[in-house]
Design a protein around this motif. Structure first.
Motif, mmCIF file in Angstrom:
data_model
loop_
_atom_site.group_PDB
_atom_site.id
_atom_site.type_symbol
_atom_site.label_atom_id
_atom_site.label_comp_id
_atom_site.label_asym_id
_atom_site.label_seq_id
_atom_site.Cartn_x
_atom_site.Cartn_y
_atom_site.Cartn_z
ATOM 1 N N ASP A 99 21.606 28.684 35.687
ATOM 2 C CA ASP A 99 21.778 29.251 34.346
ATOM 3 C C ASP A 99 20.450 29.316 33.595
ATOM 4 O O ASP A 99 20.197 30.262 32.838
ATOM 5 C CB ASP A 99 22.785 28.431 33.539
ATOM 6 C CG ASP A 99 24.212 28.561 34.070
ATOM 7 O OD1 ASP A 99 24.482 29.482 34.868
ATOM 8 O OD2 ASP A 99 25.047 27.727 33.683
ATOM 9 N N THR A 100 19.589 28.314 33.812
ATOM 10 C CA THR A 100 18.267 28.302 33.190
ATOM 11 C C THR A 100 17.410 29.424 33.761
ATOM 12 O O THR A 100 16.754 30.168 33.015
ATOM 13 C CB THR A 100 17.570 26.947 33.417
ATOM 14 O OG1 THR A 100 18.419 25.901 32.935
ATOM 15 C CG2 THR A 100 16.232 26.878 32.716
ATOM 16 N N VAL A 101 17.423 29.542 35.070
ATOM 17 C CA VAL A 101 16.642 30.589 35.737
ATOM 18 C C VAL A 101 17.096 31.972 35.274
ATOM 19 O O VAL A 101 16.268 32.849 34.985
ATOM 20 C CB VAL A 101 16.747 30.443 37.273
ATOM 21 C CG1 VAL A 101 16.119 31.629 37.988
ATOM 22 C CG2 VAL A 101 16.113 29.135 37.723
ATOM 23 N N ALA A 102 18.405 32.164 35.165
ATOM 24 C CA ALA A 102 18.930 33.464 34.721
ATOM 25 C C ALA A 102 18.495 33.771 33.291
ATOM 26 O O ALA A 102 18.066 34.899 32.997
ATOM 27 C CB ALA A 102 20.453 33.474 34.825
ATOM 28 N N ALA A 103 18.570 32.789 32.406
ATOM 29 C CA ALA A 103 18.151 33.011 31.018
ATOM 30 C C ALA A 103 16.661 33.340 30.944
ATOM 31 O O ALA A 103 16.252 34.227 30.186
ATOM 32 C CB ALA A 103 18.481 31.786 30.161
ATOM 33 N N ALA A 104 15.849 32.637 31.732
ATOM 34 C CA ALA A 104 14.402 32.900 31.732
ATOM 35 C C ALA A 104 14.105 34.306 32.242
ATOM 36 O O ALA A 104 13.253 35.019 31.684
ATOM 37 C CB ALA A 104 13.684 31.858 32.589
ATOM 38 N N ARG A 105 14.816 34.716 33.273
ATOM 39 C CA ARG A 105 14.607 36.054 33.839
ATOM 40 C C ARG A 105 14.972 37.129 32.821
ATOM 41 O O ARG A 105 14.201 38.067 32.573
ATOM 42 C CB ARG A 105 15.430 36.222 35.118
ATOM 43 C CG ARG A 105 15.237 37.573 35.789
ATOM 44 C CD ARG A 105 16.150 37.763 36.990
ATOM 45 N NE ARG A 105 17.552 37.511 36.714
ATOM 46 C CZ ARG A 105 18.371 38.340 36.077
ATOM 47 N NH1 ARG A 105 17.918 39.492 35.606
ATOM 48 N NH2 ARG A 105 19.635 38.042 35.874
ATOM 49 N N VAL A 106 16.142 37.003 32.209
ATOM 50 C CA VAL A 106 16.582 37.997 31.229
ATOM 51 C C VAL A 106 15.635 38.035 30.036
ATOM 52 O O VAL A 106 15.252 39.116 29.570
ATOM 53 C CB VAL A 106 18.037 37.716 30.777
ATOM 54 C CG1 VAL A 106 18.428 38.588 29.595
ATOM 55 C CG2 VAL A 106 19.003 37.929 31.931
ATOM 56 N N LEU A 107 15.223 36.874 29.556
ATOM 57 C CA LEU A 107 14.294 36.832 28.424
ATOM 58 C C LEU A 107 12.988 37.537 28.778
ATOM 59 O O LEU A 107 12.442 38.293 27.959
ATOM 60 C CB LEU A 107 14.036 35.387 27.993
ATOM 61 C CG LEU A 107 13.174 35.208 26.748
ATOM 62 C CD1 LEU A 107 13.774 35.916 25.541
ATOM 63 C CD2 LEU A 107 12.986 33.720 26.461
ATOM 64 N N GLY A 108 12.501 37.340 29.974
ATOM 65 C CA GLY A 108 11.286 38.035 30.412
ATOM 66 C C GLY A 108 11.446 39.537 30.422
ATOM 67 O O GLY A 108 10.563 40.275 29.977
ATOM 68 N N VAL A 109 12.582 40.003 30.905
ATOM 69 C CA VAL A 109 12.869 41.448 30.932
ATOM 70 C C VAL A 109 12.938 42.001 29.511
ATOM 71 O O VAL A 109 12.362 43.053 29.210
ATOM 72 C CB VAL A 109 14.182 41.724 31.701
ATOM 73 C CG1 VAL A 109 14.641 43.163 31.523
ATOM 74 C CG2 VAL A 109 14.020 41.403 33.179
ATOM 75 N N TRP A 110 13.634 41.273 28.631
ATOM 76 C CA TRP A 110 13.768 41.746 27.252
ATOM 77 C C TRP A 110 12.425 41.780 26.547
ATOM 78 O O TRP A 110 12.117 42.734 25.826
ATOM 79 C CB TRP A 110 14.728 40.861 26.472
ATOM 80 C CG TRP A 110 16.172 41.013 26.864
ATOM 81 C CD1 TRP A 110 16.696 41.860 27.814
ATOM 82 C CD2 TRP A 110 17.271 40.292 26.337
ATOM 83 N NE1 TRP A 110 18.055 41.695 27.898
ATOM 84 C CE2 TRP A 110 18.433 40.753 27.001
ATOM 85 C CE3 TRP A 110 17.399 39.310 25.376
ATOM 86 C CZ2 TRP A 110 19.699 40.250 26.707
ATOM 87 C CZ3 TRP A 110 18.662 38.802 25.078
ATOM 88 C CH2 TRP A 110 19.803 39.273 25.742
ATOM 89 N N ARG A 111 11.620 40.751 26.745
ATOM 90 C CA ARG A 111 10.302 40.730 26.098
ATOM 91 C C ARG A 111 9.440 41.893 26.603
ATOM 92 O O ARG A 111 8.736 42.534 25.817
ATOM 93 C CB ARG A 111 9.603 39.402 26.369
ATOM 94 C CG ARG A 111 10.123 38.267 25.517
ATOM 95 C CD ARG A 111 9.415 36.984 25.852
ATOM 96 N NE ARG A 111 9.730 35.946 24.890
ATOM 97 C CZ ARG A 111 9.569 34.653 25.143
ATOM 98 N NH1 ARG A 111 9.119 34.254 26.313
ATOM 99 N NH2 ARG A 111 9.869 33.749 24.228
ATOM 100 N N ALA A 112 9.497 42.166 27.890
ATOM 101 C CA ALA A 112 8.723 43.271 28.449
ATOM 102 C C ALA A 112 9.192 44.611 27.896
ATOM 103 O O ALA A 112 8.379 45.491 27.611
ATOM 104 C CB ALA A 112 8.806 43.254 29.979
ATOM 105 N N ALA A 113 10.493 44.743 27.726
ATOM 106 C CA ALA A 113 11.050 45.993 27.214
ATOM 107 C C ALA A 113 10.784 46.182 25.725
ATOM 108 O O ALA A 113 10.693 47.304 25.237
ATOM 109 C CB ALA A 113 12.559 46.042 27.475
ATOM 110 N N ALA A 114 10.664 45.046 25.020
ATOM 111 C CA ALA A 114 10.445 45.131 23.563
ATOM 112 C C ALA A 114 8.997 45.518 23.300
ATOM 113 O O ALA A 114 8.631 46.034 22.299
ATOM 114 C CB ALA A 114 10.763 43.794 22.896
#
Length: 114
Positions: A99-114
């Motif tokens: 769950d931690t790894v998934a949250a970190a991955r999604v946050l990275g994607v969102w930050r890159a997209a923002a």
């Protein structure tokens, strides 16, 4: 289902919270994000009050609300909320928990997209 569970079990019963979360997920999947967000907020508020800020179901509710914010174009709200989820998951579950790894991955994607 939600209406019946509220009537029969009450607004704070765990099954009622699950039904509310499921209805929000159905709205979200149908592209009705603006209908899902108030339900997700209520589920999160109730879970914080009933289960505590660190309960796994509370963390999941917070992550779901962040995802709905993202889908609704509320980028800053989504990233802010998911950062809290990630911080809490690292502290409570550790760096390598799925769950931690998934949250970190999604946050990275969102930050890159923002």
């Amino acid at each position: 289902m939600l209406t019946d569970r509220v009537r029969l079990l009450g607004d704070e019963h765990p099954d009622t919270l699950t039904s509310r979360a499921n209805l929000a997920a159905a709205y979200w999947q149908a592209g009705r994000t603006n209908d899902a967000i108030p339900l997700l907020k209520k589920v999160l508020t109730d879970r914080v009050r009933l289960l505590g800020d660190e309960h796994p179901n509370t963390l999941t509710s917070r992550a779901n609300l962040a995802a709905a914010y993202w889908q609704a174009g509320r980028t800053n709200d989504a990233i802010t909320l998911l950062k809290k989820v990630l911080t809490d998951r690292v502290r409570l579950l550790g760096d390598e928990h799925p769950d931690t790894v998934a949250a970190a991955r999604v946050l990275g994607v969102w930050r890159a997209a923002a």
